[in-house]
Design a protein around this motif. Structure first.
Motif, PDB file in Angstrom:
ATOM      1  N   LYS A  43      23.820  61.750  46.125  1.00  0.00           N
ATOM      2  CA  LYS A  43      24.893  62.113  46.901  1.00  0.00           C
ATOM      3  C   LYS A  43      24.692  61.406  48.352  1.00  0.00           C
ATOM      4  CE  LYS A  43      25.387  66.544  44.814  1.00  0.00           C
ATOM      5  NZ  LYS A  43      26.656  66.457  43.931  1.00  0.00           N
ATOM      6  N   TYR A  44      25.977  61.478  49.056  1.00  0.00           N
ATOM      7  CA  TYR A  44      25.650  60.682  50.237  1.00  0.00           C
ATOM      8  C   TYR A  44      24.588  61.359  51.241  1.00  0.00           C
ATOM      9  CZ  TYR A  44      29.948  57.778  49.730  1.00  0.00           C
ATOM     10  OH  TYR A  44      30.596  56.719  49.393  1.00  0.00           O
ATOM     11  N   PHE A  45      24.801  62.741  50.910  1.00  0.00           N
ATOM     12  CA  PHE A  45      23.530  63.355  51.964  1.00  0.00           C
ATOM     13  C   PHE A  45      22.704  64.436  51.004  1.00  0.00           C
ATOM     14  CE2 PHE A  45      26.982  62.020  54.713  1.00  0.00           C
ATOM     15  CZ  PHE A  45      26.091  61.419  55.954  1.00  0.00           C
ATOM     16  N   ALA A  46      21.518  64.424  51.044  1.00  0.00           N
ATOM     17  CA  ALA A  46      20.879  65.331  50.030  1.00  0.00           C
ATOM     18  C   ALA A  46      20.900  66.749  50.440  1.00  0.00           C
ATOM     19  CB  ALA A  46      19.402  65.078  50.437  1.00  0.00           C
ATOM     20  N   MET A  47      21.515  67.226  51.518  1.00  0.00           N
ATOM     21  CA  MET A  47      21.755  68.300  51.893  1.00  0.00           C
ATOM     22  C   MET A  47      22.987  69.123  51.030  1.00  0.00           C
ATOM     23  SD  MET A  47      19.757  70.657  53.698  1.00  0.00           S
ATOM     24  CE  MET A  47      18.764  70.554  54.884  1.00  0.00           C
ATOM     25  N   GLU A  48      23.773  68.093  50.618  1.00  0.00           N
ATOM     26  CA  GLU A  48      24.859  68.657  49.645  1.00  0.00           C
ATOM     27  C   GLU A  48      24.437  69.246  48.182  1.00  0.00           C
ATOM     28  OE1 GLU A  48      27.865  65.430  49.082  1.00  0.00           O
ATOM     29  OE2 GLU A  48      26.791  64.365  50.753  1.00  0.00           O
ATOM     30  N   HIS A  49      23.024  68.805  47.938  1.00  0.00           N
ATOM     31  CA  HIS A  49      22.524  69.440  46.772  1.00  0.00           C
ATOM     32  C   HIS A  49      22.166  70.937  46.752  1.00  0.00           C
ATOM     33  CE1 HIS A  49      21.846  65.876  44.178  1.00  0.00           C
ATOM     34  NE2 HIS A  49      21.525  65.251  45.306  1.00  0.00           N
ATOM     35  N   PHE A  50      21.896  71.458  48.219  1.00  0.00           N
ATOM     36  CA  PHE A  50      21.761  72.802  48.582  1.00  0.00           C
ATOM     37  C   PHE A  50      22.767  73.354  49.012  1.00  0.00           C
ATOM     38  CE2 PHE A  50      17.895  69.919  48.905  1.00  0.00           C
ATOM     39  CZ  PHE A  50      16.877  70.294  47.924  1.00  0.00           C
TER      40      PHE A  50
END
Ligand SMILES: Cc1ncc(COP(=O)(O)O)c(C=O)c1O
Length: 453
Positions: free
Chosen positions: A270-277
């Motif tokens: 993802k562009y930003f890993a925080m999107e996984h959470f």
């Protein structure tokens, strides 16, 4: 037989590298360390060639800076075009459009259904420094909470925020005041008596308690968190914990800064890993792969917070250079055109398939883990004791580079091999590199007489 991508014909260092290494030791302090005892001559995609003509598959990507590959033609063209127009006018003197365009594009991609502003700096540490400054200015509070095991840089503030003593902090105190460290989940090393869910809840309870025992929440400006800890060995927290931390921050009016310097720009798919959470941080710090090798970093933040500071309080001479911004715009174009987030998933799946196969062979591999293409192997003396085996990680890297693969060490205990290869690596290069890595592990474990599974 297929043509090989690697070709290591000399000892490392080879004759030319040896000469350079001697000059380097005479003039550059040893504290500026290096992982591979050779010098680059040329880099392309996922291939590095050294000054002695040795060719390597690059599984390190300059510690996660090269997600779009070395010298991607789109990036190179953007840089040439920029060089032909102007190099540096100082964004704080005469402004330029690439800064604005890059900021607009990044703001549009960042998680959070709120208005954002973006500013650019030069390095990861500088991005964190500025996120902290803005958080303090906006909240009028001083304390910052980060996590044990986290790595945030080598300046005074970022070193203070870093949660690993050696080699980053040892004998470099006193540190910046009003910095507190909370515990971060490390599921592989959780107490045996707890289930995964109990462990996660326990850490969240401890995090709540932290604001009683360590620092009052109304003194805390921000919590700083890597969505996946990079230098500490690709430690992936569970969603419950990350969401719990975000909820506790919200409850106390504490801002959340996500340090995506290593995880950002496609590394985890993802562009930003925080999107996984499913988290929308108040601030995100970015650097590394956003510039494809150019020194640039940034802070993305809620508009009203980014607007708290007054003119002249933020920025710096070279911050958000025209070359850095032009490279960054090209990086985003490449990521979209070549679907690098999807590619990261494919690369990650291939790596994890190989890692699981290795795990099934060798008892000294304690755990293999990954999120997208952010994958690692943790070495232990044996699976029952889980005693960290840093020597196995170090020897594996040495055997791998002798055979033409460059990878990196990491880990709270220095016992992890992590991979940060360019996402544009071809399937053939990836397979060859992974086979070499397996052979390196095999050789090391045979030498050390560790158990087979
Ligand atoms: C998560 C994270 N934060 C901050 C930094 C510091 O970045 P820099 O070395 O560019 O200052 C790094 C560098 O490895 C990093 O991985």
């Amino acid at each position: 037989m297929n043509q090989s991508f690697v070709n290591v014909q000399t000892e490392l260092p080879g004759p030319k590298a040896k000469e350079l290494l001697k000059r380097r030791h005479d003039i550059v302090p040893d504290a500026v360390s290096y992982g591979i005892p050779t010098f680059v001559d040329k880099a392309d995609g996922a291939i590095l060639q050294d000054v002695d003509g040795n060719r390597f598959i690059d599984f390190a990507g300059a510690i996660g800076c090269i997600n779009v590959g070395h010298r991607h033609p789109t990036v190179v063209k953007a840089l040439h075009d920029q060089v032909d127009r102007y190099l540096h006018t100082g964004f704080n003197v005469m402004m330029y459009e690439p800064y604005i365009e890059f900021a607009e594009k990044i703001a549009a991609l960042a998680p959070g259904s709120f208005d954002k502003k973006v500013m650019f700096l030069n390095s990861g540490a500088e991005a964190i420094e500025n996120a902290v400054k803005i958080a303090r200015k906006h909240t009028k509070k001083q304390a910052i909470v980060s996590f044990s095991g986290g790595f945030h840089g080598r300046t005074l503030m970022t070193m203070s925020l870093t949660g690993k003593v050696k080699p980053y902090k040892y004998e470099y105190g006193p540190f910046a005041p009003e910095v507190y460290h909370a515990a971060y989940p490390y599921h592989y090393r959780k107490p045996k008596s707890m289930s995964e869910a109990e462990y996660s809840q326990y850490l969240l309870d401890e995090f709540e308690k932290f604001f009683i025992s360590e620092v009052a929440p109304d003194n805390v400006a921000a919590v700083l968190m890597e969505p996946v800890q990079g230098e500490s060995g690709f430690i992936i927290p569970d969603k419950t914990f990350v969401q719990g931390v975000a909820a506790i921050c919200k409850k106390h009016g504490i801002l959340l800064i996500a340090d995506e310097i290593q995880t950002g720009f496609g590394r985890t798919g993802k562009y930003f890993a925080m999107e996984h959470f499913g988290i929308e941080p108040d601030f995100i710090t970015i650097s590394k792969s956003m510039g494809a090798g150019l020194p640039i970093s940034g802070v993305i933040g809620r508009k009203e917070m980014m607007d708290t500071a007054n003119a002249g309080e933020l920025g710096g001479t070279y911050c958000g250079s025209p070359l850095g911004c032009s490279a960054g715009i090209a990086v985003l174009e490449v990521m979209e055109k070549e679907r690098l987030n999807e590619r990261a998933e494919v690369v990650g799946d291939k790596v994890m398939t190989k890692f699981k196969h290795m795990y099934n062979r060798f008892d000294a591999i304690g755990e293999v883990r990954g999120l997208g293409a952010m994958c690692a192997i943790e070495f232990v003396e044996d699976r029952s004791s889980k005693k960290p085996a840093p020597q196995l990680a170090a020897q594996t890297l040495k055997e791998a580079r002798k055979r033409g693969v460059i990878a990196l060490k990491a880990g709270v205990y220095d016992n992890v091999v992590r991979l940060l290869m360019p996402l544009v690596i071809t399937d053939e290069q990836l397979e060859e590199g992974l086979d070499i890595l397996e052979e390196a592990v095999e050789v090391v474990l045979m030498k050390n007489k560790t158990k087979q599974v």
